[in-house]
Design a protein around this motif. Sequence first.
Motif, PDB file in Angstrom:
ATOM      1  N   ILE A 169      40.469  43.003  38.518  1.00 20.33           N
ATOM      2  CA  ILE A 169      40.936  41.626  38.956  1.00 20.33           C
ATOM      3  C   ILE A 169      39.932  40.320  38.292  1.00 20.33           C
ATOM      4  O   ILE A 169      38.940  40.526  38.508  1.00 20.33           O
ATOM      5  CB  ILE A 169      40.919  41.480  40.559  1.00 20.33           C
ATOM      6  N   ILE A 170      40.936  39.391  37.913  1.00 17.87           N
ATOM      7  CA  ILE A 170      40.182  38.228  37.286  1.00 17.87           C
ATOM      8  C   ILE A 170      40.528  37.008  38.187  1.00 17.87           C
ATOM      9  O   ILE A 170      41.876  36.777  38.104  1.00 17.87           O
ATOM     10  CB  ILE A 170      40.177  38.241  35.782  1.00 17.87           C
ATOM     11  N   LEU A 171      39.645  36.446  38.625  1.00 13.82           N
ATOM     12  CA  LEU A 171      39.846  35.159  39.324  1.00 13.82           C
ATOM     13  C   LEU A 171      39.429  33.871  38.436  1.00 13.82           C
ATOM     14  O   LEU A 171      38.188  33.957  38.254  1.00 13.82           O
ATOM     15  CB  LEU A 171      39.327  35.342  40.808  1.00 13.82           C
ATOM     16  N   THR A 193      52.230  41.343  44.215  1.00 15.36           N
ATOM     17  CA  THR A 193      51.511  41.690  45.420  1.00 15.36           C
ATOM     18  C   THR A 193      50.141  41.669  45.458  1.00 15.36           C
ATOM     19  O   THR A 193      49.511  40.954  46.062  1.00 15.36           O
ATOM     20  CB  THR A 193      52.410  42.768  46.054  1.00 15.36           C
ATOM     21  N   ILE A 194      49.615  42.550  44.477  1.00 13.16           N
ATOM     22  CA  ILE A 194      48.110  42.535  44.239  1.00 13.16           C
ATOM     23  C   ILE A 194      47.483  41.224  44.056  1.00 13.16           C
ATOM     24  O   ILE A 194      46.374  40.897  44.725  1.00 13.16           O
ATOM     25  CB  ILE A 194      47.584  43.544  43.394  1.00 13.16           C
ATOM     26  N   GLU A 195      48.090  40.510  42.997  1.00 18.21           N
ATOM     27  CA  GLU A 195      47.362  39.056  42.800  1.00 18.21           C
ATOM     28  C   GLU A 195      47.349  38.275  43.982  1.00 18.21           C
ATOM     29  O   GLU A 195      46.537  37.571  44.480  1.00 18.21           O
ATOM     30  CB  GLU A 195      48.192  38.389  41.801  1.00 18.21           C
ATOM     31  N   ASN A 196      48.591  38.430  44.665  1.00 16.16           N
ATOM     32  CA  ASN A 196      48.713  37.432  46.024  1.00 16.16           C
ATOM     33  C   ASN A 196      47.718  37.876  47.185  1.00 16.16           C
ATOM     34  O   ASN A 196      47.110  36.961  47.868  1.00 16.16           O
ATOM     35  CB  ASN A 196      50.115  37.418  46.487  1.00 16.16           C
ATOM     36  N   LEU A 197      47.380  39.338  47.242  1.00 11.02           N
ATOM     37  CA  LEU A 197      46.478  39.590  48.272  1.00 11.02           C
ATOM     38  C   LEU A 197      45.090  39.173  47.849  1.00 11.02           C
ATOM     39  O   LEU A 197      44.294  38.747  48.574  1.00 11.02           O
ATOM     40  CB  LEU A 197      46.293  41.291  48.105  1.00 11.02           C
ATOM     41  N   ALA A 198      44.692  39.065  46.554  1.00 15.03           N
ATOM     42  CA  ALA A 198      43.437  38.841  45.955  1.00 15.03           C
ATOM     43  C   ALA A 198      43.321  37.429  46.220  1.00 15.03           C
ATOM     44  O   ALA A 198      42.398  36.788  46.758  1.00 15.03           O
ATOM     45  CB  ALA A 198      43.427  39.166  44.635  1.00 15.03           C
ATOM     46  N   SER A 251      26.066  33.088  45.180  1.00 15.08           N
ATOM     47  CA  SER A 251      26.263  33.706  46.663  1.00 15.08           C
ATOM     48  C   SER A 251      27.843  33.517  46.873  1.00 15.08           C
ATOM     49  O   SER A 251      28.596  34.252  47.481  1.00 15.08           O
ATOM     50  CB  SER A 251      25.404  33.119  47.779  1.00 15.08           C
ATOM     51  N   LEU A 252      28.289  32.180  46.645  1.00 14.65           N
ATOM     52  CA  LEU A 252      29.718  32.268  46.574  1.00 14.65           C
ATOM     53  C   LEU A 252      30.500  33.231  45.785  1.00 14.65           C
ATOM     54  O   LEU A 252      31.564  33.897  46.403  1.00 14.65           O
ATOM     55  CB  LEU A 252      30.317  30.690  46.194  1.00 14.65           C
ATOM     56  N   THR A 253      30.175  33.375  44.797  1.00 13.59           N
ATOM     57  CA  THR A 253      31.013  34.348  43.920  1.00 13.59           C
ATOM     58  C   THR A 253      31.047  35.744  44.204  1.00 13.59           C
ATOM     59  O   THR A 253      31.780  36.672  44.324  1.00 13.59           O
ATOM     60  CB  THR A 253      30.715  34.344  42.453  1.00 13.59           C
ATOM     61  N   GLU A 254      29.681  36.284  44.782  1.00 18.53           N
ATOM     62  CA  GLU A 254      29.275  37.489  45.304  1.00 18.53           C
ATOM     63  C   GLU A 254      30.332  37.633  46.578  1.00 18.53           C
ATOM     64  O   GLU A 254      30.860  38.658  46.866  1.00 18.53           O
ATOM     65  CB  GLU A 254      28.051  37.768  45.932  1.00 18.53           C
ATOM     66  N   ASP A 255      30.287  36.709  47.571  1.00 14.26           N
ATOM     67  CA  ASP A 255      31.066  36.839  48.675  1.00 14.26           C
ATOM     68  C   ASP A 255      32.790  36.938  48.176  1.00 14.26           C
ATOM     69  O   ASP A 255      33.415  37.737  48.796  1.00 14.26           O
ATOM     70  CB  ASP A 255      31.195  35.476  49.512  1.00 14.26           C
ATOM     71  N   ILE A 256      33.292  36.056  47.338  1.00 17.18           N
ATOM     72  CA  ILE A 256      34.346  36.319  46.927  1.00 17.18           C
ATOM     73  C   ILE A 256      34.904  37.906  46.402  1.00 17.18           C
ATOM     74  O   ILE A 256      35.946  38.444  46.707  1.00 17.18           O
ATOM     75  CB  ILE A 256      34.847  35.163  45.563  1.00 17.18           C
ATOM     76  N   GLN A 257      34.073  38.083  45.396  1.00 19.57           N
ATOM     77  CA  GLN A 257      34.014  39.614  44.932  1.00 19.57           C
ATOM     78  C   GLN A 257      34.262  40.616  46.085  1.00 19.57           C
ATOM     79  O   GLN A 257      34.996  41.463  46.078  1.00 19.57           O
ATOM     80  CB  GLN A 257      32.963  39.823  43.927  1.00 19.57           C
ATOM     81  N   ARG A 258      33.291  40.577  46.875  1.00 21.36           N
ATOM     82  CA  ARG A 258      33.073  41.435  47.935  1.00 21.36           C
ATOM     83  C   ARG A 258      34.454  41.299  48.903  1.00 21.36           C
ATOM     84  O   ARG A 258      34.933  42.656  49.234  1.00 21.36           O
ATOM     85  CB  ARG A 258      31.803  40.986  48.968  1.00 21.36           C
ATOM     86  N   ALA A 259      34.956  40.103  49.412  1.00 20.06           N
ATOM     87  CA  ALA A 259      36.079  39.923  50.141  1.00 20.06           C
ATOM     88  C   ALA A 259      37.339  40.358  49.355  1.00 20.06           C
ATOM     89  O   ALA A 259      38.143  41.083  49.953  1.00 20.06           O
ATOM     90  CB  ALA A 259      36.223  38.494  50.508  1.00 20.06           C
ATOM     91  N   VAL A 260      37.659  40.267  48.058  1.00 16.29           N
ATOM     92  CA  VAL A 260      38.646  40.511  47.211  1.00 16.29           C
ATOM     93  C   VAL A 260      38.720  42.201  47.146  1.00 16.29           C
ATOM     94  O   VAL A 260      39.542  42.589  47.493  1.00 16.29           O
ATOM     95  CB  VAL A 260      38.633  40.095  45.794  1.00 16.29           C
ATOM     96  N   LYS A 261      37.498  42.832  46.885  1.00 14.73           N
ATOM     97  CA  LYS A 261      37.548  44.409  46.632  1.00 14.73           C
ATOM     98  C   LYS A 261      37.810  44.897  47.920  1.00 14.73           C
ATOM     99  O   LYS A 261      38.611  45.812  48.000  1.00 14.73           O
ATOM    100  CB  LYS A 261      36.001  44.607  46.086  1.00 14.73           C
ATOM    101  N   SER A 262      37.032  44.592  48.934  1.00 15.14           N
ATOM    102  CA  SER A 262      37.434  45.170  50.177  1.00 15.14           C
ATOM    103  C   SER A 262      38.900  44.995  50.921  1.00 15.14           C
ATOM    104  O   SER A 262      39.490  45.841  51.371  1.00 15.14           O
ATOM    105  CB  SER A 262      36.249  44.806  51.272  1.00 15.14           C
TER     106      SER A 262
END
Length: 185
Positions: free
Chosen positions: A129-131, A98-103, A143-154
């Motif tokens: 989490i490893i993507l 479930t957490i993987e799918n949310l990420a 900037s793309l990876t920062e956006d991904i990290q921020r979005a996944v974390k929140s």
Amino acid sequence: MMKVLDKLLLFLYSIAIGVVSVILIGVGFNWLKNDLAEDILYEVYRSDAISIAVGVTGIVLFLISLRFFFVSLLRGGANTHSIDQRTEFGDIRISMETIENLALKAASKQKGVKDLRARVRASNDGLEIILRAVIDGEHAIPSLTEDIQRAVKSHIEDITGIPVVNVAVFIANVIQTNTIKSRVE
């Protein structure tokens, strides 16, 4: 290590049960003559070495049976890895899947991401989490990876309430975009 040991024990146990069943089938359908069965039993009782070997084999098979019995009771719900939380209303279990799918859901909303895979590990501090991502190459990678990290974390912290300590993004590849320019004549 225990899984390998359990598989080996199950293999040996299956062979032993198979041999015992063949003997029981032979006795049940009278394929083994009475004289042969009596001779075998006579040899078992007459020879101390054979009696000890049969007794030890019986004990080993009984212990293996007990092992499988307890393993079947203990591993009822342990096959699916999950995060367990206790609230004032009761227990909550969230599977790692479930957490993987949310990420994956949160990361896939970012523009430029074309393919994703996720792996989640739970530590004492929270989730790691490893993507693994394939991107289109039209957006700046930092900037793309920062956006991904921020979005996944929140997203994961908002949905599950579990702290995320690390979101690692691995850019595996860049795909070529097919931009076909139309030609007007």
